[in-house]
Design an enzyme around this catalytic site. Structure first.
Site, mmCIF file in Angstrom:
data_model
loop_
_atom_site.group_PDB
_atom_site.id
_atom_site.type_symbol
_atom_site.label_atom_id
_atom_site.label_comp_id
_atom_site.label_asym_id
_atom_site.label_seq_id
_atom_site.Cartn_x
_atom_site.Cartn_y
_atom_site.Cartn_z
ATOM 1 N N GLU A 31 -45.447 16.992 -16.669
ATOM 2 C CA GLU A 31 -46.337 18.001 -16.092
ATOM 3 C C GLU A 31 -46.591 19.168 -17.031
ATOM 4 O OE1 GLU A 31 -43.468 20.466 -13.128
ATOM 5 O OE2 GLU A 31 -43.439 18.287 -12.957
ATOM 6 N N TYR A 37 -40.967 5.413 -5.895
ATOM 7 C CA TYR A 37 -41.079 6.684 -6.606
ATOM 8 C C TYR A 37 -39.723 7.372 -6.646
ATOM 9 C CZ TYR A 37 -42.619 11.352 -7.951
ATOM 10 O OH TYR A 37 -42.773 12.542 -8.614
ATOM 11 N N GLU A 84 -51.653 17.859 -8.818
ATOM 12 C CA GLU A 84 -50.769 18.356 -7.771
ATOM 13 C C GLU A 84 -51.470 19.367 -6.871
ATOM 14 O OE1 GLU A 84 -48.633 17.899 -5.720
ATOM 15 O OE2 GLU A 84 -46.657 18.342 -6.585
ATOM 16 N N ASN A 114 -50.209 13.049 -3.941
ATOM 17 C CA ASN A 114 -48.866 13.379 -3.465
ATOM 18 C C ASN A 114 -48.943 13.777 -1.995
ATOM 19 O OD1 ASN A 114 -46.289 14.303 -3.018
ATOM 20 N ND2 ASN A 114 -46.434 16.072 -4.381
#
Length: 303
Positions: free
Chosen positions: A118, A48, A191, A213
């Site tokens: 996002e 990532y 998120e 996450n």
């Protein structure tokens, strides 16, 4: 040697296969191209590349100050250093839908396997901080449609991240996730989920791969990979963890150097020269050089 032995297309197909495998894919955050070698060697499924890490490495906060050029350059460097698929944080796409489309193509050219866009207001902020704002659903949907429409390789994974949970609650987040999937998102990154139950609710809301996450010092507890797999999470990232570990070690070493005038006490915890040379494959480069540059100048003129 030199770069990845797999093509971007191969890595994209591997990423999609991993997401469909039923086994939660583990993507530690890489903070340098060299660190990707360790991620690969230790058996993880992917790498990532965090927007926060890219900003922080430049000495900047994660508030939308990095540019597409900077992100694409680092994505190229990281993707070329590993055979693993790389997922990169594309923030809000660096502008309006046309900018989002350009971002997708630039990162596709960089060789990444996937990216996420996002729904925060631009400029964004860290998803685990208070005071963030999100755009309306129509704007978020346009971003995702632009991203999906811009890719040229259909295997490139376009993931939609939503920050609505921290602004308007879980129900609003599941509604937003469904709209983003309808817009063409291949996967969803919700998120700042607060519990395993919230991940399970998100899992029930959408039928595409789901990312968790696991960032330290954030809104979520640090659930194990197995706990996340048990509630249907397909992928987990550890975005800033390796940078935090490394910077903690650097700070402790600098403190010792300032206090004692030597780093002798730190040597046992350092990566050895031999290990570093192994990671960068000195031996492979030497063998290549010997095979290509082998000639004799003894009978040539000296001037």
């Amino acid at each position: 040697m030199l770069s990845s032995t797999r093509t971007p297309s191969e890595k994209r197909r591997a990423f999609r296969a991993g997401l469909a495998s039923g086994t939660t894919q583990r993507f530690p955050g890489a903070f340098t191209p060299l660190s990707t070698r360790l991620v690969q060697e230790k058996g993880f499924e992917g790498v990532y590349l965090s927007g926060a890490v890219m900003a922080n490495e430049l000495g900047l906060p994660d508030v939308g100050l990095t540019t597409l050029t900077e992100v694409a350059l680092r994505a190229t460097q990281v993707a070329s250093a590993t055979d693993l698929p790389v997922l990169v944080d594309a923030d809000t796409g660096f502008g309006e839908p046309m900018n989002v489309a350009r971002t997708v193509q630039a990162l596709e050219d960089a060789g990444v396997a996937g990216l996420h866009v996002e729904d925060q207001v631009n400029p964004k902020r860290c998803g685990h901080l208070d005071g963030k704002e999100v755009v309306d659903e129509a704007t978020a949907v346009r971003r995702v449609r632009a991203a999906v429409g811009a890719r040229r390789d259909p295997d490139l994974v376009v993931m939609a991240r939503t920050d609505v949970r921290g602004v308007s609650g879980l129900a609003a987040a599941t509604d937003r996730a469904r709209a983003l999937v309808d817009a063409g998102a291949d996967a969803v990154f919700p998120e700042a989920m607060a519990s395993l139950e919230e991940f399970a609710a998100m899992r029930a809301a959408v039928d595409v791969p789901l990312l968790a996450n696991m960032t330290e010092f954030g809104r979520s507890d640090l659930f194990t990979v197995q706990q996340l797999q048990d509630v249907g999470v397909d992928m987990v990232i550890f975005p800033v963890s390796m940078l935090r570990v490394a910077m903690g070690a650097v700070e402790r070493a600098l403190d010792e150097l300032a206090a004692t005038g030597t780093l002798a006490g730190q040597v046992p915890t350092m990566q050895t020269r031999a290990r570093l040379y192994e990671l960068v494959d000195y031996a492979g480069y030497a063998a290549f050089d010997e095979g290509v540059v082998s000639f004799d100048l003894r009978d040539n003129r000296t001037s």
